[in-house]
Design an enzyme around this catalytic site. Structure first.
Site, PDB file in Angstrom:
ATOM      1  N   CYS A  82      -0.415   4.081   2.133  1.00 41.12           N
ATOM      2  CA  CYS A  82      -0.232   3.940   3.587  1.00 41.12           C
ATOM      3  C   CYS A  82       1.213   4.191   3.974  1.00 41.12           C
ATOM      4  CB  CYS A  82      -0.574   2.524   4.056  1.00 41.12           C
ATOM      5  SG  CYS A  82      -2.029   1.826   3.333  1.00 41.12           S
ATOM      6  N   ASP A  83       2.154   3.680   3.179  1.00 46.14           N
ATOM      7  CA  ASP A  83       3.540   3.622   3.628  1.00 46.14           C
ATOM      8  C   ASP A  83       4.517   4.486   2.841  1.00 46.14           C
ATOM      9  OD1 ASP A  83       2.736   1.749   5.536  1.00 46.14           O
ATOM     10  OD2 ASP A  83       2.872   0.128   4.082  1.00 46.14           O
ATOM     11  N   CYS A 113       0.831  -1.200   0.000  1.00 47.82           N
ATOM     12  CA  CYS A 113       0.000   0.000   0.000  1.00 47.82           C
ATOM     13  C   CYS A 113       0.868   1.253   0.000  1.00 47.82           C
ATOM     14  CB  CYS A 113      -0.933  -0.027   1.210  1.00 47.82           C
ATOM     15  SG  CYS A 113      -1.944   1.444   1.319  1.00 47.82           S
TER      16      CYS A 113
END
Ligand code: NDP
Length: 314
Positions: A141-142, A138
């Protein structure tokens, strides 16, 4: 075996756009829906940023915010939204049994399955070893953790294209590893990728190994045509190669295709089990959009309502 048994008219499993839309419709139809949110409350949209293609948001919106809005709307009409994961089902009889968190037993007149899909992985040992230590499925997300650094992303669909351009805004350089000599992504997304100066395309390429110590420091890539190997110096490795439907617990009960997508009667949300309906990505490998998932969630609730009325279950 179960601690408690509860009877509900309409049980919704999963909380993405499909589940929440089913909840809005079911609650407004007085089905008193109970929703178990599952492993990732809000579903896949909580791992995206900008959503520009959902009608009604002319300026776009953020995926997590959109799911909060869906949830608030479902709650407004009285949906009982709970933490918990469906771990087992028994669809033998007219009352559908669903076990939550291996302890609680629900007896539901109708079940709407909205369990969505999850990211696929390449299957390398090193990928699992460094998962969370430089390997991620992701980017949204990261990606932030790799600000100003060099990273790689595998995949060539719309997701990979979208995530590569997202990473390119944060990172110094993005290597895009594509196993064929063309991308699967839509033309518009491809153009966006190819026009981004800090994305380097690695066509016909496969990842042999992800290298590192405590975290990722590189990846060995092989060109499938020339057989040449190359080591990329990267600190982040992103995988964006598609998804698997979250339907394992329905195996043996609900008809599914060879990849696990639930089968529904065309034009409806009906499964092979009376009173059990499937909506969203768990049954859709073609469109997989928030708006199509929401539309099918609506179908699930209407089908459930009509089923209850036809059976005279009040
Ligand atoms: P897709 O299944 O569309 O694409 C997966 C990609 O990963 C393909 O390019 C595939 O390669 C590649 N791949 C699969 N397995 C491997 C592997 N083991 N090694 C290397 N590469 C691999 O998945 P997406 O998640 O990208 O998209 C899913 C759906 O969601 C699509 O319908 C897409 O259009 C849609 N979508 C739409 C968006 C939007 O409209 N904004 C955003 C994101 C997704 P190959 O091409 O060779 O098979």
């Amino acid at each position: 075996m179960s601690e408690t048994i509860e009877h509900v008219r309409c049980l919704i499993i999963g909380s993405g756009p499909a589940g929440y839309t089913a909840a809005i419709y079911a609650a407004r139809a007085a089905l008193k829906p109970v929703m178990y949110q599952g492993l990732q409350p809000g579903g896949q949209l909580t791992t995206t940023t900008e959503v520009e293609n959902y009608p009604g948001y002319p300026k776009g919106t953020q995926g997590p915010q959109m799911m909060e809005d869906f949830k608030a709307q479902a709650e407004r009409f009285g949906t009982d939204i709970r933490w918990g994961i469906a771990t087992k089902v028994d669809f033998k009889g007219p009352v559908h049994k669903v076990i939550i968190d291996d302890t609680k037993e629900i007896h539901a007149d109708t079940v709407i399955i909205a369990t969505g899909a999850s990211a696929k992985w390449l299957g390398l040992d090193s990928e699992q070893r460094f998962n969370g230590f430089g390997v991620s499925a992701c980017a949204v997300c990261d990606g932030f953790f790799f600000k100003g650094q060099d990273v790689a992303i595998v995949g060539a669909g719309d997701t990979a294209a979208e995530e590569a351009t997202y990473l390119a805004k944060l990172c110094k350089k993005v290597y895009m590893i594509v196993r064929r000599s063309e991308m699967r992504a839509s033309k518009a997304m491809q153009e966006r990728v190819l026009k981004t100066p800090n994305i380097e395309m690695l066509w016909d390429s496969e990842t042999k190994e992800i290298i590192g110590d405590k975290g990722v420091t590189g990846a060995t890539i092989i060109n499938l045509k020339t057989k040449e190997e190359r080591t990329l110096n990267i600190s982040g490795f992103f995988v964006a190669i598609g998804h698997t439907p979250n339907t394992q617990i329905f195996k043996g009960w609900i008809d599914m295709d060879e990849t696990g997508y639930l089968k529904t009667t065309p034009g409806t949300s009906k499964t092979n089990i009376e009173g059990v309906f499937a909506v969203g990505d768990a049954q859709d490998k073609v469109y997989r959009q928030a708006v199509t998932a929401a539309g099918s969630g609506c179908m699930g609730a209407l089908d459930a309502e009509r089923y209850l009325a036809a059976k005279g279950i009040h």
